[in-house]
Write an enzyme that holds these catalytic residues in place. Structure first.
Site, PDB file in Angstrom:
ATOM      1  N   ARG A  27       0.833  -1.212   0.000  1.00 35.81           N
ATOM      2  CA  ARG A  27       0.000   0.000   0.000  1.00 35.81           C
ATOM      3  C   ARG A  27       0.861   1.253   0.000  1.00 35.81           C
ATOM      4  NH1 ARG A  27      -2.745  -4.132   1.744  1.00 35.81           N
ATOM      5  NH2 ARG A  27      -5.027  -4.213   1.780  1.00 35.81           N
ATOM      6  N   ARG A 127      -6.065 -17.837  -9.486  1.00 32.42           N
ATOM      7  CA  ARG A 127      -6.843 -17.219  -8.403  1.00 32.42           C
ATOM      8  C   ARG A 127      -7.968 -16.335  -8.960  1.00 32.42           C
ATOM      9  NH1 ARG A 127      -2.711 -15.017  -4.046  1.00 32.42           N
ATOM     10  NH2 ARG A 127      -4.634 -14.915  -2.833  1.00 32.42           N
ATOM     11  N   ASP A 321      -4.170 -15.568   7.025  1.00 31.66           N
ATOM     12  CA  ASP A 321      -2.875 -16.048   6.533  1.00 31.66           C
ATOM     13  C   ASP A 321      -2.162 -16.945   7.557  1.00 31.66           C
ATOM     14  OD1 ASP A 321      -3.266 -14.670   4.178  1.00 31.66           O
ATOM     15  OD2 ASP A 321      -2.187 -12.884   4.856  1.00 31.66           O
TER      16      ASP A 321
HETATM   17  C1  S3P Z   1      -4.091  -8.986   1.861  1.00 38.85           C
HETATM   18  C2  S3P Z   1      -5.339  -9.464   2.140  1.00 38.85           C
HETATM   19  C3  S3P Z   1      -5.636 -10.894   2.341  1.00 38.85           C
HETATM   20  C4  S3P Z   1      -4.387 -11.695   2.638  1.00 38.85           C
HETATM   21  C5  S3P Z   1      -3.261 -11.358   1.724  1.00 38.85           C
HETATM   22  C6  S3P Z   1      -2.916  -9.867   1.806  1.00 38.85           C
HETATM   23  C7  S3P Z   1      -3.930  -7.536   1.647  1.00 38.85           C
HETATM   24  O1  S3P Z   1      -6.214 -11.406   1.171  1.00 38.85           O
HETATM   25  O2  S3P Z   1      -4.657 -13.083   2.572  1.00 38.85           O
HETATM   26  O3  S3P Z   1      -2.117 -12.120   2.084  1.00 38.85           O
HETATM   27  O4  S3P Z   1      -2.783  -7.045   1.710  1.00 38.85           O
HETATM   28  O5  S3P Z   1      -4.943  -6.861   1.428  1.00 38.85           O
HETATM   29  P1  S3P Z   1      -7.797 -11.234   0.881  1.00 38.85           P
HETATM   30  O6  S3P Z   1      -8.076  -9.791   0.834  1.00 38.85           O
HETATM   31  O7  S3P Z   1      -8.045 -11.877  -0.443  1.00 38.85           O
HETATM   32  O8  S3P Z   1      -8.471 -11.959   2.007  1.00 38.85           O
END
Ligand code: S3P
Length: 440
Positions: A27, A127, A321
């Site tokens: 981000r 995915r 995670d």
């Molecule tokens: C993340 C959100 C999660 C997480 C990924 C990182 C993020 O995924 O599993 O490792 O940085 O927004 P999802 O938003 O698909 O749940």
């Protein structure tokens, strides 16, 4: 590359500082690229996933100066495109293994008159992408997917704001829609079925953009159009990486470990309350001082007599995670640990639900998936003397490496290089703690 993980005969002792948080690093780089002016980012995770994001923003016209700090993190000076927008790259943007790069970029690009193709590796190309291209399509973006997957071509343009009821609690989906909303005229609202990680909501204000939040309805919103202004960001340590060290310390007899500078954002730390419920000895020592993201030290000691617990659906987004490594911990706990409604694990870097069940069973533990609930019964003796494939999934690679530390015989982890996606110096940190006793 194979890694042979051998049973430990001495405790894990001492302190480590895990690398920067992956979600916040992505981000910070993306928001700096979108901003007017030059942002200075420090503590940024140096890993393959974050390098995918850095490569992407460079290809889209952001100016990036990068240097490596003494602790192995990246320091970046990013000059963003601000109100001029990204430039159309000459080739597709390769997102590698990184779902966050691909999905967040779709939101970043949504409101600009550029056509950009996004590609990924085999795992990322399996995915689901419609969870993002669907709402962006409603806002007016033309996203052409390959049967719902990458490669995806994004053709941005004039956007309308939407109220989006997300069917999944996903911070990637939420962030993509909010970022697109910054280019729409009016209020874009995202409502989630459960609260997902809130790094976007915390970091956008540092870049000069307010985010509305209504906890009661699990909603957040932005008012567009808005241009970000440059900011300086210090990225704290990654709790998801810290979880591997914490579980290792909880499992290996005699261990006493401190993990410093870890982000303690409550939307990420549910693994700590689960560990405590299981009887692990965990102390959280918050750092003093301001910051969009709270941080602190985790002190974890081996605790005998772990017991089972139930992880409820509302907890899952804040430990999504950590399920693989918590499932390993559960295999050493007395009773039946239930992880309820963890179906999202099927669409992570691998089908983690199937991989956890197969891997734990191969080690001699008892794990089953009952629909979307994972049930692990323990305590089990882990036999070892087997090879487990990481399936190119970093979190499985680290989980099976930890299994080898407490099994009766070595565990070979195949395709171990997957750890480079989030925690390249995982083995180095583990070895430093394992050899601390010898050095004392
Ligand atoms: C993340 C959100 C999660 C997480 C990924 C990182 C993020 O995924 O599993 O490792 O940085 O927004 P999802 O938003 O698909 O749940």
């Amino acid at each position: 590359m194979d890694h042979v993980s051998r049973p430990l005969t001495s405790p894990l002792l001492g302190s480590v500082r895990v690398p920067g948080d992956k979600s916040i690093s992505h981000r910070a780089v993306l928001f700096a690229a979108m901003a007017q002016g030059t942002s200075v980012l420090s503590g940024v995770l140096d890993s393959e996933d974050v390098r995918s994001t850095i490569g992407a923003v460079s290809a889209l016209g952001a100016g990036v100066e990068m240097s490596e700090a003494a602790d192995g993190s990246l320091e970046l000076r990013v000059t963003g495109w601000g109100g001029f927008g990204p430039s159309e790259p000459t080739a597709p943007i390769e997102c590698g293994n990184s779902g966050t790069t691909a999905r967040l970029l779709m939101g970043v690009l949504a409101g600009w008159p550029v056509e950009v193709a996004l590609t990924g590796d085999d795992s990322l190309s399996r995915r689901p992408m419609r969870r993002v291209t669907g709402p962006l399509g409603r806002m007016g973006v033309v996203c052409v997917t390959t049967e719902g997957h990458l490669p995806v071509t994004v053709s941005g343009g004039g956007l309308v704001p939407i109220i989006f009821e997300s069917p999944v609690a996903s911070a990637q989906v939420k962030t993509a829609v909010l970022l697109a909303g910054l280019r729409a005229h009016g209020r874009t609202v995202v409502r989630e079925p459960a609260r997902s990680r809130d790094h976007t909501e915390r970091l956008l204000p540092a870049f000069g953009v307010e985010v509305g939040i209504a906890e009661e309805t699990r909603s957040c919103w932005v008012d567009g159009p808005a241009v970000l202004s440059a900011a300086d960001v210090v990225v704290p340590g990654d709790p998801s990486s810290a979880a591997f060290i914490a579980v290792a310390a909880a499992l290996v007899p005699g261990s006493d470990v401190r993990i410093e500078g870890v982000a303690l954002n409550p939307t990420r730390t549910a693994f700590l309350s689960v560990m405590e419920r299981m009887g692990a000895r965990v102390d959280v020592l918050p750092d003093v001082g301001p910051g969009a993201e709270p941080a602190g030290t985790l002190h974890v000691q081996h605790g005998a007599g772990l017991r089972a617990t139930t992880i409820t659906p509302d907890e899952v987004p804040s430990l999504v995670d950590e399920v693989p490594v918590l499932a390993l911990l559960a295999s050493q706990a007395e009773g039946e640990t239930r992880f309820e409604e963890v179906g999202e694990l099927r669409v992570k870097e691998s089908d983690r639900l199937a991989a956890i069940v197969e891997g734990l069973a191969a080690l001699g533990a008892d794990a089953v998936a009952e629909d979307d609930t994972l049930v692990v019964s323990g305590p089990a003796r882990l036999s070892g003397d087997i090879a487990l494939d990481s399936l190119g999934d970093h979190r499985l690679a680290m989980t099976w490496a930890l299994a080898g530390l407490v099994a009766e015989a070595p565990v070979t982890v195949e395709s171990f290089e997957a750890v480079d996606v989030s925690y390249p110096r995982f083995l180095g940190d583990l070895h430093a703690l394992a050899s601390a006793e010898e050095q004392a």
